[in-house]
Design an enzyme around this catalytic site. Structure first.
Site, PDB file in Angstrom:
ATOM      1  N   LYS A 114       0.816  -1.216   0.000  1.00  0.00           N
ATOM      2  CA  LYS A 114       0.000   0.000   0.000  1.00  0.00           C
ATOM      3  C   LYS A 114       0.845   1.259   0.000  1.00  0.00           C
ATOM      4  O   LYS A 114       0.492   2.252  -0.622  1.00  0.00           O
ATOM      5  CB  LYS A 114      -0.939   0.016   1.216  1.00  0.00           C
ATOM      6  CG  LYS A 114      -2.107  -0.928   1.062  1.00  0.00           C
ATOM      7  CD  LYS A 114      -3.232  -0.577   2.019  1.00  0.00           C
ATOM      8  CE  LYS A 114      -4.434  -1.463   1.768  1.00  0.00           C
ATOM      9  NZ  LYS A 114      -5.465  -1.331   2.791  1.00  0.00           N
ATOM     10  N   LYS A 206      -5.295  -9.614  -6.952  1.00  0.00           N
ATOM     11  CA  LYS A 206      -6.460  -9.778  -6.081  1.00  0.00           C
ATOM     12  C   LYS A 206      -7.596  -8.849  -6.524  1.00  0.00           C
ATOM     13  O   LYS A 206      -7.337  -7.723  -6.940  1.00  0.00           O
ATOM     14  CB  LYS A 206      -6.003  -9.393  -4.669  1.00  0.00           C
ATOM     15  CG  LYS A 206      -6.876  -9.832  -3.552  1.00  0.00           C
ATOM     16  CD  LYS A 206      -6.282  -9.388  -2.226  1.00  0.00           C
ATOM     17  CE  LYS A 206      -6.331  -7.877  -2.080  1.00  0.00           C
ATOM     18  NZ  LYS A 206      -5.964  -7.368  -0.764  1.00  0.00           N
ATOM     19  N   LYS A 209     -10.959  -3.134  -4.006  1.00  0.00           N
ATOM     20  CA  LYS A 209     -11.737  -1.906  -4.135  1.00  0.00           C
ATOM     21  C   LYS A 209     -10.934  -0.824  -4.829  1.00  0.00           C
ATOM     22  O   LYS A 209     -11.494   0.101  -5.402  1.00  0.00           O
ATOM     23  CB  LYS A 209     -12.091  -1.363  -2.735  1.00  0.00           C
ATOM     24  CG  LYS A 209     -12.952  -2.277  -1.911  1.00  0.00           C
ATOM     25  CD  LYS A 209     -12.999  -1.784  -0.453  1.00  0.00           C
ATOM     26  CE  LYS A 209     -13.689  -2.782   0.444  1.00  0.00           C
ATOM     27  NZ  LYS A 209     -13.491  -2.552   1.865  1.00  0.00           N
TER      28      LYS A 209
HETATM   29  P1  TYM Z   1     -10.994  -5.333   4.079  1.00  0.00           P
HETATM   30  O1  TYM Z   1     -11.989  -4.283   4.390  1.00  0.00           O
HETATM   31  O2  TYM Z   1      -9.924  -5.039   3.089  1.00  0.00           O
HETATM   32  O3  TYM Z   1     -11.744  -6.632   3.567  1.00  0.00           O
HETATM   33  C1  TYM Z   1     -12.829  -7.184   4.293  1.00  0.00           C
HETATM   34  C2  TYM Z   1     -12.758  -8.690   4.233  1.00  0.00           C
HETATM   35  O4  TYM Z   1     -12.803  -9.128   2.870  1.00  0.00           O
HETATM   36  C3  TYM Z   1     -11.710  -9.991   2.602  1.00  0.00           C
HETATM   37  N1  TYM Z   1     -11.278  -9.802   1.215  1.00  0.00           N
HETATM   38  C4  TYM Z   1     -11.158 -10.784   0.330  1.00  0.00           C
HETATM   39  N2  TYM Z   1     -11.391 -12.109   0.422  1.00  0.00           N
HETATM   40  C5  TYM Z   1     -11.205 -12.854  -0.684  1.00  0.00           C
HETATM   41  N3  TYM Z   1     -10.801 -12.335  -1.871  1.00  0.00           N
HETATM   42  C6  TYM Z   1     -10.548 -11.015  -2.023  1.00  0.00           C
HETATM   43  N4  TYM Z   1     -10.163 -10.521  -3.188  1.00  0.00           N
HETATM   44  C7  TYM Z   1     -10.734 -10.180  -0.881  1.00  0.00           C
HETATM   45  N5  TYM Z   1     -10.591  -8.851  -0.682  1.00  0.00           N
HETATM   46  C8  TYM Z   1     -10.924  -8.633   0.611  1.00  0.00           C
HETATM   47  C9  TYM Z   1     -10.625  -9.558   3.577  1.00  0.00           C
HETATM   48  O5  TYM Z   1      -9.686 -10.587   3.790  1.00  0.00           O
HETATM   49  C10 TYM Z   1     -11.446  -9.249   4.812  1.00  0.00           C
HETATM   50  O6  TYM Z   1     -11.707 -10.424   5.546  1.00  0.00           O
HETATM   51  N6  TYM Z   1      -7.902  -5.256   7.997  1.00  0.00           N
HETATM   52  C11 TYM Z   1      -9.166  -5.743   7.516  1.00  0.00           C
HETATM   53  C12 TYM Z   1     -10.352  -5.274   8.360  1.00  0.00           C
HETATM   54  C13 TYM Z   1     -10.197  -5.518   9.821  1.00  0.00           C
HETATM   55  C14 TYM Z   1     -10.333  -6.753  10.481  1.00  0.00           C
HETATM   56  C15 TYM Z   1     -10.137  -6.469  11.867  1.00  0.00           C
HETATM   57  C16 TYM Z   1     -10.595  -8.047  10.051  1.00  0.00           C
HETATM   58  C17 TYM Z   1      -9.915  -4.563  10.753  1.00  0.00           C
HETATM   59  N7  TYM Z   1      -9.889  -5.133  11.993  1.00  0.00           N
HETATM   60  C18 TYM Z   1     -10.172  -7.478  12.821  1.00  0.00           C
HETATM   61  C19 TYM Z   1     -10.660  -9.053  11.020  1.00  0.00           C
HETATM   62  C20 TYM Z   1     -10.441  -8.756  12.387  1.00  0.00           C
HETATM   63  C21 TYM Z   1      -9.382  -5.229   6.101  1.00  0.00           C
HETATM   64  O7  TYM Z   1      -8.794  -4.260   5.694  1.00  0.00           O
HETATM   65  O8  TYM Z   1     -10.335  -5.904   5.415  1.00  0.00           O
END
Ligand code: TYM
Length: 344
Positions: A114, A206, A209
């Site tokens: 990032k 991947k 967004k």
């Molecule tokens: P975020 O908001 O990027 O994504 C949310 C969830 O979606 C999953 N994900 C995917 N899974 C499969 N294929 C993809 N292409 C894909 N893109 C996103 C992510 O793995 C995630 O589960 N840091 C985390 C949010 C967070 C969190 C937490 C998660 C903050 N605190 C505590 C678990 C526990 C994040 O940025 O997810």
């Protein structure tokens, strides 16, 4: 020590929710609510690690909440809330800033990706973000965390932080009457055929967004025509589908579409290939369009309906935050005793 089993996970309110978020995370959230007490968080504090336009942040926070509800999470039985309404997340994150080591954060591949070449110019929050993520989970002493594959390294860091806290403060944990071990080591739940959904335009990237081309992803709010168009345009190769999983290995785009089909259908790649092995992509893509529209269409329409009523959404978030605060407050009191802070 046996901890009460509890599920926690979070989704950032940044940009459009897509099929990767849905299959990698949200479908798991829905399934786990039958067996566990679950806490699902819209992580707005994480979102501001990169610039967010304030009115947009409110809108996307409500939109992710709507996605949780529209996908089938029951906000009465489970807790749905937004992170900034429970101050203990940030409070525990500070303690963890002092537990985690710089070397651990330096290894985080997501930060490297990032921040890219512009490292001097990114926010300190983006760097310290995994410590806040550990606090999100551990402030509820959660034991299970459903996430996509891309969050695996952050989960490992959360375990390292929990472990170091338990060891550093072992004497204090016992002498304050909190047992032998204070934090559980949270277990990631990363399962099924779509733990890493790839871009529809490039099977080596991947689905995300932040990818500029909207054709790289299916958004949860896309209508039937848009879903159909995106799937028809998805990159593939000229071969027919193989009959065995082995045959997908050198074909990332094919593997991705088969994984998406399997996850939407609630089966595995092998079963999909038993059905479609030998078929041309034109045939398979038509079936994938039908399945995607059948599964995602109702969720998208329900989301659009729910976001029309921000008062209702905000009441869900307020109720969830109040319930989350009770648990987080208990943990934070104990953490203060353990660390040695004088408290009321
Ligand atoms: P975020 O908001 O990027 O994504 C949310 C969830 O979606 C999953 N994900 C995917 N899974 C499969 N294929 C993809 N292409 C894909 N893109 C996103 C992510 O793995 C995630 O589960 N840091 C985390 C949010 C967070 C969190 C937490 C998660 C903050 N605190 C505590 C678990 C526990 C994040 O940025 O997810």
């Amino acid at each position: 020590m046996a901890f009460k089993e509890r599920v926690f996970s979070g989704v950032q309110p940044t940009g459009n929710l897509h099929l990767g978020n849905y299959l990698g995370a949200i479908t798991k959230f829905v399934a786990l609510q039958d067996t566990y007490d679950c806490i699902y968080c819209v992580v707005d504090l994480h979102a501001i690690t990169v610039w967010q336009d304030p009115p947009d942040l409110k809108r996307t926070t409500r939109e992710v909440t709507a996605a949780f509800i529209a996908s089938g999470i029951d906000p009465k039985k489970q807790i749905i809330f937004n992170q900034s309404q429970v101050a203990e997340h940030a409070e525990l994150a500070w303690v963890f800033n002092c537990v985690a080591r710089l070397g651990w954060l330096n290894r985080m591949t997501q930060f490297k990706e990032k921040a890219g070449k512009d490292r001097e110019n990114v926010s300190v929050g983006l760097y310290a973000y995994p410590n806040l993520m550990a606090a999100d989970i551990l402030v509820y002493r959660a034991t299970h965390v459903p996430v996509g594959e891309d969050q695996k390294q952050h989960l490992e860091l959360s375990r390292d932080i929990a472990q170091k806290f338990n060891v550093d403060f072992a004497t204090s944990i016992t002498s304050n009457g909190y047992g032998e071990v204070f934090f559980p080591l949270p277990e990631p739940i990363i399962q099924g055929p779509a733990t890493r959904v790839m871009s529809l335009r490039d099977g080596s990237k991947k689905m995300s967004k932040s990818e500029p081309s909207d054709y790289s992803r299916i958004n949860l709010t896309d209508d039937a025509d848009t879903i159909a168009q995106k799937i028809r345009k998805a990159k593939t190769d000229p071969e027919a589908l193989p009959s065995e999983e082995e045959g997908l290995k050198p074909r990332p785009e094919a593997e991705n579409l088969v994984g998406i089909y399997a996850a939407l259908q609630g089966t595995d790649k092998a079963s999909v290939l038993r059905e479609f092995g030998g078929s041309q992509f034109s045939v398979f893509k038509s079936a994938l369009v039908d399945l995607s529209v059948a599964k995602l269409g109702p969720i998208g329409s329900e989301m659009k309906k729910l976001v029309q009523d921000p008062v209702y959404i905000d009441s869900i978030l307020a109720d969830g935050s109040a319930r989350a605060s009770v648990i987080a407050g208990e943990t934070m009191k104990a953490v203060k005793d353990i660390v040695g802070f004088v408290r009321r």
